[in-house]
Design a protein around this motif. Sequence first.
Motif, mmCIF file in Angstrom:
data_model
loop_
_atom_site.group_PDB
_atom_site.id
_atom_site.type_symbol
_atom_site.label_atom_id
_atom_site.label_comp_id
_atom_site.label_asym_id
_atom_site.label_seq_id
_atom_site.Cartn_x
_atom_site.Cartn_y
_atom_site.Cartn_z
ATOM 1 N N GLN A 17 0.812 -1.213 0.000
ATOM 2 C CA GLN A 17 0.000 0.000 0.000
ATOM 3 C C GLN A 17 0.850 1.269 0.000
ATOM 4 O OE1 GLN A 17 0.851 -1.705 2.572
ATOM 5 N NE2 GLN A 17 0.838 -0.543 4.476
ATOM 6 N N VAL A 18 2.157 1.144 0.194
ATOM 7 C CA VAL A 18 3.030 2.319 0.286
ATOM 8 C C VAL A 18 3.150 2.990 -1.086
ATOM 9 C CG1 VAL A 18 5.402 3.086 0.720
ATOM 10 C CG2 VAL A 18 4.326 1.383 2.225
ATOM 11 N N MET B 82 13.880 -0.014 -5.353
ATOM 12 C CA MET B 82 13.046 0.383 -4.215
ATOM 13 C C MET B 82 12.549 1.812 -4.443
ATOM 14 S SD MET B 82 11.625 -0.401 -1.371
ATOM 15 C CE MET B 82 12.412 -1.930 -0.891
ATOM 16 N N PRO B 83 11.486 1.965 -5.261
ATOM 17 C CA PRO B 83 10.994 3.314 -5.603
ATOM 18 C C PRO B 83 10.153 3.931 -4.494
ATOM 19 C CG PRO B 83 9.661 1.661 -6.689
ATOM 20 C CD PRO B 83 10.742 0.911 -5.946
ATOM 21 N N ARG B 84 10.749 4.075 -3.317
ATOM 22 C CA ARG B 84 10.045 4.616 -2.159
ATOM 23 C C ARG B 84 10.954 5.571 -1.411
ATOM 24 N NH1 ARG B 84 6.937 -0.752 0.369
ATOM 25 N NH2 ARG B 84 5.710 -1.195 -1.496
ATOM 26 N N LEU B 85 10.348 6.517 -0.708
ATOM 27 C CA LEU B 85 11.069 7.434 0.158
ATOM 28 C C LEU B 85 10.817 7.018 1.599
ATOM 29 C CD1 LEU B 85 12.665 10.071 0.753
ATOM 30 C CD2 LEU B 85 10.468 11.294 0.604
ATOM 31 N N GLY B 86 11.888 6.753 2.333
ATOM 32 C CA GLY B 86 11.721 6.322 3.714
ATOM 33 C C GLY B 86 12.817 6.863 4.595
ATOM 34 N N ILE B 87 12.544 6.974 5.876
ATOM 35 C CA ILE B 87 13.552 7.400 6.837
ATOM 36 C C ILE B 87 13.592 6.384 7.977
ATOM 37 C CG2 ILE B 87 13.275 9.823 6.222
ATOM 38 C CD1 ILE B 87 12.154 8.824 9.631
ATOM 39 N N LYS C 199 -2.623 -12.108 2.270
ATOM 40 C CA LYS C 199 -1.990 -10.821 1.975
ATOM 41 C C LYS C 199 -2.864 -9.996 1.032
ATOM 42 C CE LYS C 199 1.544 -9.518 2.945
ATOM 43 N NZ LYS C 199 1.999 -8.582 4.006
ATOM 44 N N TRP C 200 -3.438 -10.628 0.021
ATOM 45 C CA TRP C 200 -4.313 -9.941 -0.919
ATOM 46 C C TRP C 200 -5.543 -9.376 -0.202
ATOM 47 C CZ3 TRP C 200 -9.347 -11.216 -2.581
ATOM 48 C CH2 TRP C 200 -9.823 -10.464 -3.671
ATOM 49 N N ALA C 201 -6.111 -10.181 0.705
ATOM 50 C CA ALA C 201 -7.294 -9.729 1.441
ATOM 51 C C ALA C 201 -6.957 -8.575 2.378
ATOM 52 C CB ALA C 201 -7.894 -10.889 2.231
ATOM 53 N N ALA C 202 -5.765 -8.601 2.985
ATOM 54 C CA ALA C 202 -5.383 -7.563 3.940
ATOM 55 C C ALA C 202 -5.171 -6.219 3.266
ATOM 56 C CB ALA C 202 -4.110 -7.981 4.679
ATOM 57 N N HIS C 203 -4.817 -6.231 1.965
ATOM 58 C CA HIS C 203 -4.531 -4.979 1.270
ATOM 59 C C HIS C 203 -5.423 -4.807 0.034
ATOM 60 C CE1 HIS C 203 -0.996 -4.209 3.752
ATOM 61 N NE2 HIS C 203 -0.698 -5.486 3.636
ATOM 62 N N ASN D 248 -0.204 -0.447 -4.362
ATOM 63 C CA ASN D 248 0.453 0.539 -5.209
ATOM 64 C C ASN D 248 1.746 0.023 -5.829
ATOM 65 O OD1 ASN D 248 -1.409 2.701 -4.621
ATOM 66 N ND2 ASN D 248 -0.492 2.805 -2.585
ATOM 67 N N SER D 249 2.125 -1.206 -5.512
ATOM 68 C CA SER D 249 3.415 -1.730 -5.943
ATOM 69 C C SER D 249 3.270 -2.811 -7.011
ATOM 70 C CB SER D 249 4.178 -2.308 -4.743
ATOM 71 O OG SER D 249 5.366 -2.926 -5.165
ATOM 72 N N PRO D 250 3.780 -2.580 -8.218
ATOM 73 C CA PRO D 250 3.789 -3.640 -9.236
ATOM 74 C C PRO D 250 4.611 -4.841 -8.785
ATOM 75 C CG PRO D 250 4.240 -1.489 -10.225
ATOM 76 C CD PRO D 250 4.298 -1.295 -8.754
ATOM 77 N N ALA D 251 5.668 -4.588 -7.996
ATOM 78 C CA ALA D 251 6.496 -5.693 -7.518
ATOM 79 C C ALA D 251 5.691 -6.652 -6.660
ATOM 80 C CB ALA D 251 7.689 -5.156 -6.728
#
Length: 499
Positions: free
Chosen positions: A59-60, A98-103, A453-457, A462-465
């Motif tokens: 979902q990120v 990893m096309p995400r921004l994280g800290i 996992k599919w049911a939870a999200h 948002n992630s093709p991976a």
Amino acid sequence: MASDTQAAPAPKKKTGFVAQMLSGHSAVGLAVGALMYILCLSGTLMVFHEEFERWEQPQVPEFATVTPEAAGRAADAGLARASDVPHHFYIGVPTDGMPRLGISLDGEEGWYADADGTLGTPIHHPWAEFLEGLHYYLHLPTVLGLTVVGILGAMLVGLVISGLLAHPRIFRDAFAMRIRGNQQLAQADIHNRLSVWGAPFHLLVALTGAGIGLASVLSYFVANSYLDGDIEAFYEPVFGSDPAEDITPAPVFNITAALDNFRAEHGDLQPWYVIMHEPGTVGQSGYILARHPARLIYGENYYFGPDGTITGKLGHSDGPAGQQVVASAYTVHFGSFGGLPVKLIYGVLGLAISIVSATGVNIWLIKRREKGRAMPRLERAWAATIWGTPLALAVCFTLPTVTAVEGTLLNAIFWLVLLGLVSLSAVVTDRAAFARFLRSAAGLMIIFGVLVKWAAHFGAVNSPAAIGVNVVLLATAAVLLWQGWPVRRVQKPVPSAAE
């Protein structure tokens, strides 16, 4: 008329103390083979650790690039949430893998951010962390785990080289495959063909794995013997060092300006992480870890000062040859160069070396049986190991989605499941049926994990991976179910030890 030839006498069975020692010796050998197999299989999965992290939190928000201003806002928001000065502070900027921004604060607590730098979902990767602990340490204490893994890597180097030298016709018979009929020949051909086709890869991965594991052990002993326990001093010539600690408050270095200046000076490089030591103190330091296209090094450190000016670099890209080799070991070992195509090649070759590990023990068990020295208990235990490991792995990637199980407890569950299956093998009578049951159970557990996992999200992917990982997992489950289908085939002369 009597025959001139006499039947060879049956081999004498060892009894008493000698028989017990031989059985114990064989069990130890089987345990080493099991650890080697688990190490190879977990390493194959570790190639896709970034994809698994994206699968765990689909979902990120994902995006190819982020502005320096957004990265700076995320960093400020993250530091504001810190209860104390973090020893290390990480800002992960989007990359191809990893096309995400994280800290992250000291690698313990962290959050993903959206494209404008607003913090959102906490970073939570229990399955990826479980997998990393399994492959790096076999879930043992750090030094002991690295020692065992390093030794297994060194053993694998010896097995690859000795296997090639022990078969003078191995290259001439590179495409000979006798997969029907005698199972010993079938197992030997699979073992030898995969060994030949993947020999350069197997040797390279084994060498780098042994080097990574044993170097870590060496650093521990050298640091404690000669450097007053300072492990960082051991690695300083290769990885650099942090400045002396001074936690007197000071303004945080300008991360936004640092990224702006880096892109102006090195537009052909890909920033990966911004890493700061003791941010917001007099003793703080910072650098941008950047990837170099067409290079095997994992990255180069570009240091920046308080105003964001790039002040220099560590030297991984153009330093001494030894430093460049060491900086390339992790990349070569895990195939983290060349993007997804290289990862897929590593995945196939990693699966091949896992099969080689399994068939090597199969051949040994079959040969013992043909010589009249069968060890049915060990054969069943080996079947439980080969097919129980995927089942235990499937249990561990499913549990964090449906329960709060993670960390040390998740590690323990993996080994308890595997130990329970090996123990169960001691009471089963039909080895082949037991193996089919384990394959089917693993397939069903994988399908269950994907569905959960599919049911939870549902509706928030948002992630093709994440979609790609689900497809591969379902395909794997289909293969396992097909292999576990209880179809009775024509009786074969010698069944496989892990059938």
